[in-house]
Design an enzyme around this catalytic site. Structure first.
Site, mmCIF file in Angstrom:
data_model
loop_
_atom_site.group_PDB
_atom_site.id
_atom_site.type_symbol
_atom_site.label_atom_id
_atom_site.label_comp_id
_atom_site.label_asym_id
_atom_site.label_seq_id
_atom_site.Cartn_x
_atom_site.Cartn_y
_atom_site.Cartn_z
ATOM 1 N N LYS A 1 0.844 -1.203 0.000
ATOM 2 C CA LYS A 1 0.000 0.000 0.000
ATOM 3 C C LYS A 1 0.878 1.252 0.000
ATOM 4 O O LYS A 1 0.634 2.203 -0.740
ATOM 5 C CB LYS A 1 -0.912 0.006 1.243
ATOM 6 C CG LYS A 1 -2.026 -1.018 1.151
ATOM 7 C CD LYS A 1 -2.731 -1.245 2.476
ATOM 8 C CE LYS A 1 -3.751 -2.373 2.350
ATOM 9 N NZ LYS A 1 -4.337 -2.783 3.608
ATOM 10 N N GLN B 1 -4.621 -1.289 9.873
ATOM 11 C CA GLN B 1 -4.493 -2.604 9.232
ATOM 12 C C GLN B 1 -5.108 -3.681 10.131
ATOM 13 O O GLN B 1 -4.740 -3.810 11.298
ATOM 14 C CB GLN B 1 -3.005 -2.893 8.953
ATOM 15 C CG GLN B 1 -2.751 -4.183 8.212
ATOM 16 C CD GLN B 1 -3.289 -4.171 6.782
ATOM 17 O OE1 GLN B 1 -3.245 -3.167 6.080
ATOM 18 N NE2 GLN B 1 -3.827 -5.299 6.346
ATOM 19 N N ASP C 1 -11.335 3.086 4.362
ATOM 20 C CA ASP C 1 -11.778 1.729 4.025
ATOM 21 C C ASP C 1 -13.298 1.610 4.145
ATOM 22 O O ASP C 1 -13.861 0.544 3.906
ATOM 23 C CB ASP C 1 -11.094 0.730 4.959
ATOM 24 C CG ASP C 1 -10.763 -0.566 4.248
ATOM 25 O OD1 ASP C 1 -10.985 -0.645 3.024
ATOM 26 O OD2 ASP C 1 -10.291 -1.494 4.918
#
Ligand code: NAP
Length: 304
Positions: free
Chosen positions: A52, A96, A119
């Site tokens: 990422k 994460q 997200d």
């Protein structure tokens, strides 16, 4: 049968993102910023975070990876999130997952400013999908819709069956397909007669996490198969049974390979299918970058 090449779609979207960031840099003097927080020593998570970070830099996004030892307290982690919320250079915050077991995941995630929830997993943002009132979607489901758009596949009126009901993939994609006028069935581990549901699907989306679980006989002739599953294979017999040729070669070199939930023998019945790897997977990270750009534009009042 035609392949839905997520890798190709992802490359096109990345070029669009680079172009847009270059223009925005000239007009606003700013670039989008993404902060990724990782806690603990999960090797797979570390590899994801690295990719990422690399992609963000390639696309002109200011990326910042914050690593914490597993011993960090919830309070300190929350404090860091609050700092990121207050930092004007940060448009997207990603924690994460999974977090190490000692943390209450929602107690941590709930501290992210919903406007920086890149997200799209906070209740308010998931709720906005439910109400069909948002332009930000969770990365993997968003990637699937981009693939379908790219190949001019209109899901309106289709019988769509989603296998898997996680809040990160199964439930949001089912809602997003409903918003696009598909007739959606959600299946899961307690579904009775799963194969009967699957055989009625014009569009079958699988997010289970079991190699080759959906066999040829469960799939309707001419259907569209979208495989979200990512399954690591480390036994030679399994590789031959489940993996495509390129992965069998990879196994010989590296000792592991990956495959999806849909058995490779089912592909020949499909009108279109996403391969694993090279299908939905590459879209997920790309959509994280796309979402970072959307949040940046929203902050600058540039989102249409
Ligand atoms: P998850 O939270 O473990 O959910 C799995 C779902 O599959 C659950 O809803 C479960 O049902 C259902 N399931 C399990 N066994 C089943 C069976 N025998 N029949 C029918 N349904 C069954 O997993 P997830 O996070 O959604 O991820 C699913 C897969 O997608 C994993 O392989 C993951 O690695 C992959 N993934 C890929 C991407 C990507 O970028 N391509 C992104 C995210 C996830 P219950 O709810 O009843 O337990």
């Amino acid at each position: 049968m035609a392949i839905l090449e997520g890798k190709r779609v992802s490359s096109e979207i990345k070029l669009q993102i680079i172009e847009e960031i270059n223009i925005l840099k000239k007009t606003t003097g700013k670039v989008p910023g993404l902060s990724v927080v990782i806690v603990g020593e999960n090797e797979a998570s570390k590899a994801y975070v690295k990719s990422k970070d690399r992609m963000a830099s390639e696309l002109g996004i200011k990326s910042n990876v914050i690593e914490f030892d597993e011993n960090i307290s919830s309070d300190k982690l929350i404090q860091k999130i609050i700092e990121l919320n207050e930092n004007d250079e940060v448009n997207g915050i990603l924690i994460q997952l999974p977090l190490p077991k000692k943390f209450n995941t929602w107690e941590i995630l709930d501290n992210i400013n919903p406007d920086k929830d890149v997200d799209c997993l906070l209740p308010i943002n998931l709720g906005m999908i439910f109400l069909n009132r948002t332009t930000i979607f969770p990365c993997t489901p968003a990637g699937i819709l981009k693939i379908l758009d790219f190949y001019n596949i209109n899901v309106s009126g289709m019988n769509a069956v989603v296998v898997g009901r996680s809040f990160i993939v199964g439930k949001p994609i089912a809602t997003m397909l409903t918003n696009k006028n598909a007739t959606v069935t959600i299946c899961h581990s307690k579904t009775k007669n799963l194969a009967d549901h699957l055989r009625r699907a014009n569009l079958l989306i699988s997010a289970i996490g079991r190699p080759g679980f959906i066999s040829e006989d469960m799939v309707k002739e001419g259907s569209i198969l979208i495989d979200i599953g990512i399954n690591y294979i480390n036994k030679k017999d399994d590789v031959n049974e489940y993996c495509v040729e390129s992965q069998i070669k990879k196994f010989d070199r590296k000792g592991y390979a990956i495959t999806g939930d849909i058995h490779k023998k089912a592909y020949k019945k499909a009108s279109y299918y996403t391969p694993v790897p090279g299908g939905v997977g590459p879209m997920t990270v790309t959509m994280l970058m796309y979402n970072t750009l959307q949040l940046f534009k929203k902050k600058q009042n540039l989102l249409k």
